[in-house]
Design an enzyme around this catalytic site. Structure first.
Site, mmCIF file in Angstrom:
data_model
loop_
_atom_site.group_PDB
_atom_site.id
_atom_site.type_symbol
_atom_site.label_atom_id
_atom_site.label_comp_id
_atom_site.label_asym_id
_atom_site.label_seq_id
_atom_site.Cartn_x
_atom_site.Cartn_y
_atom_site.Cartn_z
ATOM 1 N N ASP A 339 38.650 27.348 41.901
ATOM 2 C CA ASP A 339 38.752 26.252 42.869
ATOM 3 C C ASP A 339 39.688 25.147 42.358
ATOM 4 O OD1 ASP A 339 38.260 24.632 45.040
ATOM 5 O OD2 ASP A 339 36.095 24.505 44.730
ATOM 6 N N TRP A 449 35.833 35.858 46.505
ATOM 7 C CA TRP A 449 35.498 35.358 47.838
ATOM 8 C C TRP A 449 34.157 34.644 47.750
ATOM 9 C CZ3 TRP A 449 37.672 37.440 52.800
ATOM 10 C CH2 TRP A 449 37.014 36.941 53.923
ATOM 11 N N ASP A 450 34.172 33.326 47.901
ATOM 12 C CA ASP A 450 32.964 32.520 47.729
ATOM 13 C C ASP A 450 32.389 32.096 49.082
ATOM 14 O OD1 ASP A 450 30.959 31.234 46.313
ATOM 15 O OD2 ASP A 450 32.331 30.114 45.037
ATOM 16 N N ASN A 452 29.502 28.929 49.935
ATOM 17 C CA ASN A 452 28.708 27.957 49.188
ATOM 18 C C ASN A 452 27.700 27.152 49.998
ATOM 19 O OD1 ASN A 452 29.202 27.911 46.284
ATOM 20 N ND2 ASN A 452 31.341 27.628 46.849
ATOM 21 N N ASP A 519 25.197 31.746 39.438
ATOM 22 C CA ASP A 519 25.927 30.625 38.844
ATOM 23 C C ASP A 519 25.333 30.220 37.501
ATOM 24 O OD1 ASP A 519 27.825 30.413 40.797
ATOM 25 O OD2 ASP A 519 26.931 28.699 41.817
#
Length: 706
Positions: A339, A449-450, A452, A519
Site C-alpha cells: 500500500d 488483492w486486499d 479491508n 495480519d
C-alpha cells in the site's frame, strides 16, 4: 445406477454415498454415506424410516434436498415465495441422468407451479470429496410473475444415525483466525455463517461431524464445506434420531429473485467421509484442493518479500529499490510493493480508487522499479484493493453511486473507506480495465488483492424485494474479474487477502494461488492460526511471513530461527525492515531461506500430519511427507520453557516399516518401524522460550533392498 430400484451409488476412493429416487412420492431419499459398498448391497439397503405420527415431519432428515411443503417441518434446502405470496412446493421427479461418468443430475419440478430444480452430484476422480450444487429455474411466463428464493442451498448432507454427535469448526476474529473448537452438537439448529458480504475472520465455511470418539488419526468424520466468498450459512440440524447439514450462500433475509426464464445456480458444496480421523479428512481435502480446485497446483510458490512493515505508507522508488536489492541478496524470488504507491495515498483516508502511481513518490511511474526487480532475478508484485474506495478520491467524486449505500441511511465508514458494488457490470468492467492496464504497463507478475472492510447499508442500486442479494452477487462479480484477468494474463499469479484471513474458502482458491492467512505475524500466535487453517486448506496456499521482533502487533520478542520455522510451515515470506537487520541476522536468514527452498516441495506438495497440536503440551510438531515417500520433514516448536513432563519421542506417520531413514543433518538412522512405533527422539532445543528445530529425513533403504 440401478434403474429398477432408483438406486444411485456414488463411489469415491474410500467411501460410498447412496440415494434412492421414488417417482411415486417425488422424493429423493438418502440411504448411506460412509464406508464403501458394492451396488448390489446399496440396492438392498433399507430406506431410512419415515416418521409415523401426525406431529412429526414425515420426510424430515431422510431427503437429499428437502423443500418447504407437505409434512416437512425441518429447515428446507429450498424455500420459495411465489408471486401470490404462497410457499409450499410439491415435487415431481422427472428424471435421473448420468451427464458424464462422474456427474449425476436429478431433475425435479413443481406439480403445478412454474418451478424446476436440478440437483447435481459430481465425484472427481482419485479422491474422496463429493461435489454438489443445485440449479433453480423459473419455467413460467410473464403472467406468473417473479419468484423469490429466500433460501436456495447448494446441498443437504444427511449423516447416519448416531447416539451422539460432535461438531468441529473454527472461530476467531481479525488477527485471531482459525481457533479450532469441537463440542457436542445440541438438538435443534446450529448455524455458522457470515452476514458480512465476505467469508469472514470469525468463522469459515466448513464444519466436521463425528461421534465424539474420533481422534487425529482414527475414527469416522463427515466434513461439509462451501465454495463461496460472499455471505454464507451452514446449518447443522439435529432432531430425535436424525442429523444433517445444509450448506448455502447468503444469510437470512438475502433473497434471489427469478423472473420468467431466469435461473439461479448455487455455489458448490463439498462433502467428505473418512474413517481416518481428523488428519485423514484434512489430507483428503488438501489433495482435492490441489488436484481439482487450485489453478496451478503443480507450481511451487515463491519466497516473497513484502515492503509493508518496513515502509508503511512512506514508500518511494528509492526505498523500495533498496529493499528489493536486500531481499534479492537473502534469496527472495518475488518482491511485492504494498500500500501507498498510488495517487493521493499519503495515509488510509484518501486515494483508494485512483490507481495511478503517486507522482511525488514514483515520478517515473512503477516501470523502473519493476524492471530493476526483474533484473535482480525476482518477480514483481503489487498490492491492490479494487473493491474499495475512499470518499477523498477522484473515483468517488465521479461515481458516488457506485458504492454500496441506501439513499436515506447515513453511510458507515470503516477504515475510512466504502465498498464498491461489484454486482454491477459497469463497476466490474471498470475494475477489469484498470487492473489490466496496471499489469500490462508495469510488468506485474503478482497481485496481492486486499479487502479491508465488511458490508454495511448494502443493497443493490435498483432496489426491490431482493435488494440484499448483493451479499452474494458482489462475490460473483469479484469472480468474474479474477477469471477474466487470469484469462487475459496467463502468467499472472494472485494472492487473496482480506485484512488477513477474511476471504479464505474453496471458491476464492479456484481463482487465486495463495491466501494471506492472518495480519497477525507473531510466530507463536501463528502456530494456533495455522493449525486451524490446516484443518481444510493445504500448506501450499498458506502465506506466512517472518517479520521484525518485537512483533509489531503483539510486542512479543521471538528469535529469528523460531520466526522462520513458524513461517516455513507454509508459503514462506519476509516482511521485516531489512535495513535494520544486522549482518548476523541477514546471514542466518539466508541460510534459513536456503533450507526452506530445500524442503519446499515436501511442505507445499506433500502430505501433512499434525503430530502435536498447539496447547496439547510444551511442544508443537508438524510432519510433511513427500508424495513419493522418500523424504519427510518435521518442524518442532517449543513456545515456552514452563515446567512440563518430559516430551516422549514423536511418532511419525506414513513411513515404510521396513525402510531405513537417515537424518540429513546428523547422519543418524532409524527404521521406519522404529520411527512409527517408538518415535523420533526430540532434537536438543536451545534454552529459553521460543525454541524450534527442523528435522529432515531421507529414505536410504527400501524393504526390497534387504
Amino acid at each position: 445406477m440401478d434403474e429398477a430400484s432408483g438406486t444411485v451409488l456414488l463411489r469415491t476412493t474410500h467411501s460410498a454415498y447412496v440415494l434412492k429416487a421414488d417417482r411415486d412420492t417425488g422424493t429423493v431419499r438418502h440411504v448411506h454415506w460412509g464406508a464403501p459398498l458394492p451396488l448390489a448391497d446399496a440396492v438392498a439397503l433399507p430406506l431410512w424410516s419415515e416418521h409415523d405420527n401426525s406431529f412429526a415431519g414425515r420426510w424430515d432428515g431422510v431427503e437429499e434436498y428437502p423443500v418447504e411443503g407437505g409434512a416437512r417441518f425441518g429447515v428446507p434446502a429450498l424455500e420459495v415465495r411465489f408471486a401470490d405470496g404462497s410457499s409450499p412446493v410439491e415435487a415431481v421427479l422427472e428424471d435421473l441422468v448420468l451427464a458424464a461418468g462422474d456427474h449425476l443430475v436429478v431433475h425435479l419440478r413443481d406439480r403445478a407451479r412454474p418451478l424446476a430444480w436440478h440437483l447435481h452430484y459430481r465425484v472427481p476422480p482419485h479422491g474422496d470429496v463429493i461435489e454438489r450444487w443445485a440449479e433453480v429455474n423459473h419455467t413460467g411466463t410473464a403472467d406468473d410473475g417473479d419468484i423469490l428464493l429466500p433460501r436456495c442451498s447448494a446441498a443437504h448432507w444427511p449423516v447416519p444415525q448416531r447416539p451422539h454427535w460432535r461438531i468441529g469448526s473454527v472461530h476467531g476474529g481479525w488477527s485471531a483466525e482459525g481457533r479450532l473448537e469441537r463440542s457436542g452438537l445440541p438438538v435443534g439448529e446450529t448455524v455458522l455463517g457470515s452476514r458480512r458480504g465476505h467469508t469472514g475472520h470469525h468463522a469459515n465455511p466448513w464444519l466436521a461431524l463425528d461421534d465424539g470418539h474420533t481422534g487425529e488419526e482414527h475414527g469416522e468424520v463427515w466434513v461439509v464445506a462451501l465454495a463461496a466468498s460472499g455471505s454464507w450459512r451452514l446449518t447443522a440440524q439435529r432432531t430425535a434420531g436424525r442429523a444433517g447439514v445444509l450448506a448455502g450462500e447468503g444469510h437470512e433475509g438475502v433473497e434471489v429473485r427469478l423472473s420468467p426464464g431466469e435461473s439461479h445456480r448455487t455455489p458448490v458444496s463439498l462433502g467428505l467421509y473418512t474413517g481416518g480421523g481428523f488428519g485423514g479428512a484434512s489430507r483428503a481435502f488438501h489433495r482435492h484442493l490441489r488436484t481439482h480446485v487450485l489453478p496451478h497446483p503443480e507450481e511451487l510458490r515463491p519466497v516473497l518479500y513484502n515492503s509493508w512493515e518496513a515502509t508503511s505508507f512512506e514508500v518511494s522508488e528509492d526505498n523500495q529499490l533498496d529493499l528489493a536489492r536486500r531481499a534479492a541478496e537473502l534469496g527472495a524470488e518475488l518482491f511485492v510493493l504494498d500500500d501507498g504507491w498510488f495517487r493521493g495515498r499519503d495515509n488510509d483516508r484518501a486515494g483508494l480508487g485512483d490507481w495511478t502511481p503517486h507522482p511525488q513518490r514514483f515520478p517515473r511511474g512503477l516501470r523502473p522499479l519493476a524492471d530493476e526487480v526483474h533484473r535482480l532475478g525476482m518477480d514483481f508484485g503489487l498490492w491492490v484493493e479494487p473493491e474499495m474506495v475512499n470518499a477523498d478520491s477522484d473515483l468517488y467524486r465521479r461515481h458516488p453511486d457506485w458504492v454500496l449505500h441506501l439513499p436515506d441511511r447515513t453511510p458507515t465508514e470503516l477504515r475510512h473507506q466504502r465498498v464498491l458494488d461489484f454486482s454491477r457490470p459497469e463497476v466490474t468492467e471498470w475494475a477489469l480495465g484498470l487492473l489490466g492496464e496496471l499489469v500490462a504497463e508495469n510488468g506485474v507478475d503478482y497481485l496481492k488483492w486486499d479487502f479491508n472492510r465488511s458490508f454495511t447499508e448494502a443493497g443493490v442500486h435498483t432496489g426491490g424485494p431482493d435488494a440484499r442479494r448483493v451479499h452474494v452477487h458482489h462475490a460473483r462479480g469479484v469472480y468474474r474479474v479474477l477469471d477474466q484477468l487470469r484469462s487475459d494474463f496467463p502468467r499472472l499469479r494472485i494472492e487473496a487477502c482480506a485484512g488477513g484471513g477474511g476471504r479464505t474458502d474453496a471458491g476464492i482458491l479456484a481463482r487465486t494461488d495463495q491466501v494471506w492467512t492472518s495480519d497477525n505475524t507473531d510466530a507463536v500466535d501463528r502456530l494456533t492460526i495455522q493449525h486451524g487453517f490446516s484443518q481444510l486448506y493445504p500448506a501450499g496456499v498458506m502465506a506466512a511471513w517472518v517479520t521484525d521482533s518485537p512483533n509489531p502487533l503483539t510486542g512479543r520478542t521471538v528469535p529469528l530461527r523460531f520466526r522462520f520455522h513458524s513461517a516455513m510451515a507454509g508459503v514462506l515470506g519476509i516482511g521485516g525492515d531489512l535495513t535494520r537487520w544486522t549482518d548476523a541476522e541477514r546471514a542466518e536468514a539466508t541460510d534459513l531461506i536456503r533450507d526452506y527452498k530445500d524442503i519446499r516441495p515436501i511442505v507445499q506438495h506433500g502430505r501433512q500430519f499434525r503430530l502435536l497440536a498447539p496447547g496439547e503440551g510444551p511442544v508443537t510438531a508438524v510432519q510433511y511427507l513427500g508424495e513419493d515417500g522418500d523424504r519427510t520433514v518435521v518442524l518442532i516448536w517449543r513456545p515456552s520453557t514452563a515446567f512440563a513432563p518430559a516430551q516422549p519421542p514423536l511418532r511419525l506417520r506414513g513411513l515404510h516399516d521396513g525402510s531405513r531413514y537417515r537424518d540429513e543433518d546428523t547422519g543418524r538412522e532409524w527404521s521406519g518401524a522404529t520411527l512409527s512405533n517408538f518415535g523420533l527422539p526430540l532434537p536438543d532445543l536451545p534454552p529459553g522460550d521460543c525454541a524450534s528445530a527442523l528435522v529432515r529425513l531421507r529414505r536410504v533403504q527400501d524393504p526390497c533392498d534387504g
